[in-house]
Design a protein around this motif. Structure first.
Motif, short mmCIF file in Angstrom:
data_model
loop_
_atom_site.label_atom_id
_atom_site.label_comp_id
_atom_site.label_asym_id
_atom_site.label_seq_id
_atom_site.Cartn_x
_atom_site.Cartn_y
_atom_site.Cartn_z
N GLY A 100 0.82 -1.20 0.00
CA GLY A 100 0.00 0.00 0.00
C GLY A 100 0.85 1.24 0.00
O GLY A 100 2.05 1.19 -0.28
N GLU A 101 0.21 2.36 0.31
CA GLU A 101 0.88 3.66 0.36
C GLU A 101 0.41 4.42 1.59
O GLU A 101 -0.72 4.26 2.03
N ALA A 102 1.30 5.25 2.10
CA ALA A 102 0.97 6.12 3.23
C ALA A 102 1.26 7.56 2.82
O ALA A 102 2.34 7.87 2.34
N GLU A 103 0.27 8.40 3.01
CA GLU A 103 0.44 9.83 2.74
C GLU A 103 0.77 10.52 4.06
O GLU A 103 0.08 10.30 5.07
N ILE A 104 1.81 11.32 4.07
CA ILE A 104 2.18 12.08 5.27
C ILE A 104 1.24 13.29 5.32
O ILE A 104 1.26 14.13 4.44
N VAL A 105 0.39 13.34 6.38
CA VAL A 105 -0.60 14.41 6.48
C VAL A 105 -0.30 15.39 7.62
O VAL A 105 -1.01 16.38 7.78
N GLY A 106 0.73 15.09 8.40
CA GLY A 106 1.13 15.95 9.51
C GLY A 106 2.38 15.36 10.13
O GLY A 106 2.81 14.27 9.76
#
Length: 182
Positions: A100-106
């Motif tokens: 999968g993928e992880a988006e850095i949101v903070g």
């Protein structure tokens, strides 16, 4: 990213439980959500990349029966990380893998998505990483998951204790934390 482990292992729901393993419920909560939770403010995503070993977790059905669990993270862009979680059987053979993928949101906060999982993105917060980026604690604001990760399969007692203290500080019930055989 372990929620990179948690959501990641939603796709691993076919795993059979270890003998007498508490598998938890899909919506079971392991922390007092009235306790404020905080992510690592000075999180350095580039130092977090690479392989991590799951040394402890809260019971979740999608990881039931998984041992020797690893999470591998790689850079896709400045704000996106690749995720590969591997679940092994007790004999060391690979039971399942999910990507999968992880988006850095903070700072220390990620939204993790796995194409094979229909539930959408999941919150994954890095609550603590030691100075050398050798041990990490991850969790979720909703309290449905939490992990202690380490760069090697064996964790030193002082770092395990420090990780448990971080979970406790963030409202997690340490009685439900289970160590994971590597």
């Amino acid at each position: 990213m372990k929620w990179l482990g948690c959501v990641a292992f939603v796709g691993l729901s076919g795993c059979a439980a270890l003998f007498d393993e508490d598998v938890g419920g899909l919506f079971e909560v392991y922390r007092d959500t009235t306790v404020p939770i905080s992510s690592k403010a000075l999180f350095e995503s580039e130092r977090y990349l690479g392989t991590w070993y799951e040394v402890a977790r809260y019971p979740v059905p999608f990881e039931a029966g998984c041992v020797g669990v690893t999470a591998e993270y790689g850079a896709l862009s400045d704000t996106t990380i690749s995720v590969k979680n591997t679940c092994r059987r007790e004999d060391g053979s690979v039971r399942s893998v999910i990507n999968g993928e992880a988006e850095i949101v903070g700072p220390g906060q990620l939204k993790v998505r796995f194409p094979s999982v229909p539930f959408g993105a999941a919150d994954y917060w890095v609550l603590w990483v030691d100075e050398g980026y050798r041990t990490a604690v991850v969790g979720a604001p909703n309290g449905r998951s939490g992990w202690i990760l380490n760069r090697s399969p064996d964790i030193l007692a002082d770092r395990l204790q420090a990780a448990k203290e971080i979970l406790d500080f963030n409202g997690y019930d340490l009685d439900r934390l289970m160590e994971v055989p590597q």
